[in-house]
Design an enzyme around this catalytic site. Sequence first.
Site, mmCIF file in Angstrom:
data_model
loop_
_atom_site.group_PDB
_atom_site.id
_atom_site.type_symbol
_atom_site.label_atom_id
_atom_site.label_comp_id
_atom_site.label_asym_id
_atom_site.label_seq_id
_atom_site.Cartn_x
_atom_site.Cartn_y
_atom_site.Cartn_z
ATOM 1 N N TRP A 169 8.350 8.810 1.541
ATOM 2 C CA TRP A 169 8.119 8.232 2.858
ATOM 3 C C TRP A 169 6.590 8.186 3.038
ATOM 4 C CZ3 TRP A 169 12.648 10.165 1.632
ATOM 5 C CH2 TRP A 169 13.778 10.066 2.442
ATOM 6 N N ILE A 203 9.852 3.760 -2.617
ATOM 7 C CA ILE A 203 8.826 3.896 -1.585
ATOM 8 C C ILE A 203 9.398 3.427 -0.262
ATOM 9 C CG2 ILE A 203 6.558 3.050 -0.832
ATOM 10 C CD1 ILE A 203 6.074 2.602 -3.960
ATOM 11 N N LYS A 204 9.240 4.274 0.763
ATOM 12 C CA LYS A 204 9.702 3.912 2.100
ATOM 13 C C LYS A 204 8.497 3.752 3.023
ATOM 14 C CE LYS A 204 12.208 5.573 6.174
ATOM 15 N NZ LYS A 204 12.770 6.743 6.865
ATOM 16 N N VAL A 205 8.384 2.573 3.627
ATOM 17 C CA VAL A 205 7.338 2.312 4.616
ATOM 18 C C VAL A 205 7.958 1.590 5.808
ATOM 19 C CG1 VAL A 205 5.367 2.252 3.032
ATOM 20 C CG2 VAL A 205 6.704 0.178 3.410
#
Length: 306
Positions: A169, A203-205
């Site tokens: 995150w 990948i967390k955005v």
Amino acid sequence: MKLTRKVKEILSWYESDNPGTKANLARILMTGRLAGTGRMVILPVDQGFEHGPARSFAPNPPAYDPLYHFELAIEAGLNAYAAPLGMIEAGAATYAGCVPTILKVNSSNSLSTTKDQAVTATVADALRLGCSAIGFTIYPGSEHQFEMMEELRELAAEAKSCGLAVVVWSYPRGPMLDKVGETALDICAYAAHMAALLGAHIIKVKPPTEAISLDAAKKTYEANPVEVKNAAARIAHVVQSCFAGRRLVVFSGGEAKSSAALLDEVRAIHAGGGNGSIVGRNAFQRPKEEALKLLSDMIEIYRSRV
């Protein structure tokens, strides 16, 4: 489980990883209604830590029960379920093998005044509970960002050595950033790139807005323009920032919003080449049937041709 051509291609991007890690990535990518497509919808339930139980679960009281979230992820046909230690421990045996799990190994809370997170679980916990991955938050821009990155380095190395995947995150925040800056296009792309550089598999955005925050970046974006008014173009730029799309990028659902607004975001993510959504409050705060309908509509968008 026979891997699709798309999943084989994605696994080829992770050249340094061992068979165990690739198998766990494949498990996530080959589960649920989006199995084999390279797209994902993941249910994260770490909001109890972040915001407190009432703010998280009172809008839909069945969600106080940790088992509710396992069942929601399974019934909706999602790729994975992510949560802190206690939530996964509460249903680990009952739902073993039913849905890939991601153990969130650091957490913050609303009583803190610092932009930092405590390490709250271990790689050993993830292995004990049969998880496919660990999840870790970094705050690029925070006064504590370098310590967080160093913690991630150690945990990621251990997880990979044990055959687990790593989900990061990457949420910019800190004294240089106001609320607009936290989701500005240049900042989101920068944060996503940092996560890729730190070795994240997924990948967390947050979905980026059309703002450009850093003065130093404005000249670059003027010389090399992105169609900032177009949500899909903004998503494509974030994906481009993750090794030209050679890392999996999923976007958060953010604060509670209408189904129509969330589905518009999903259409932009899909059109921009994002790998999917990781949606918590916008799912589990709705009554179950409504949540299942919303998640089904999201999945159908990701299943469609761009």
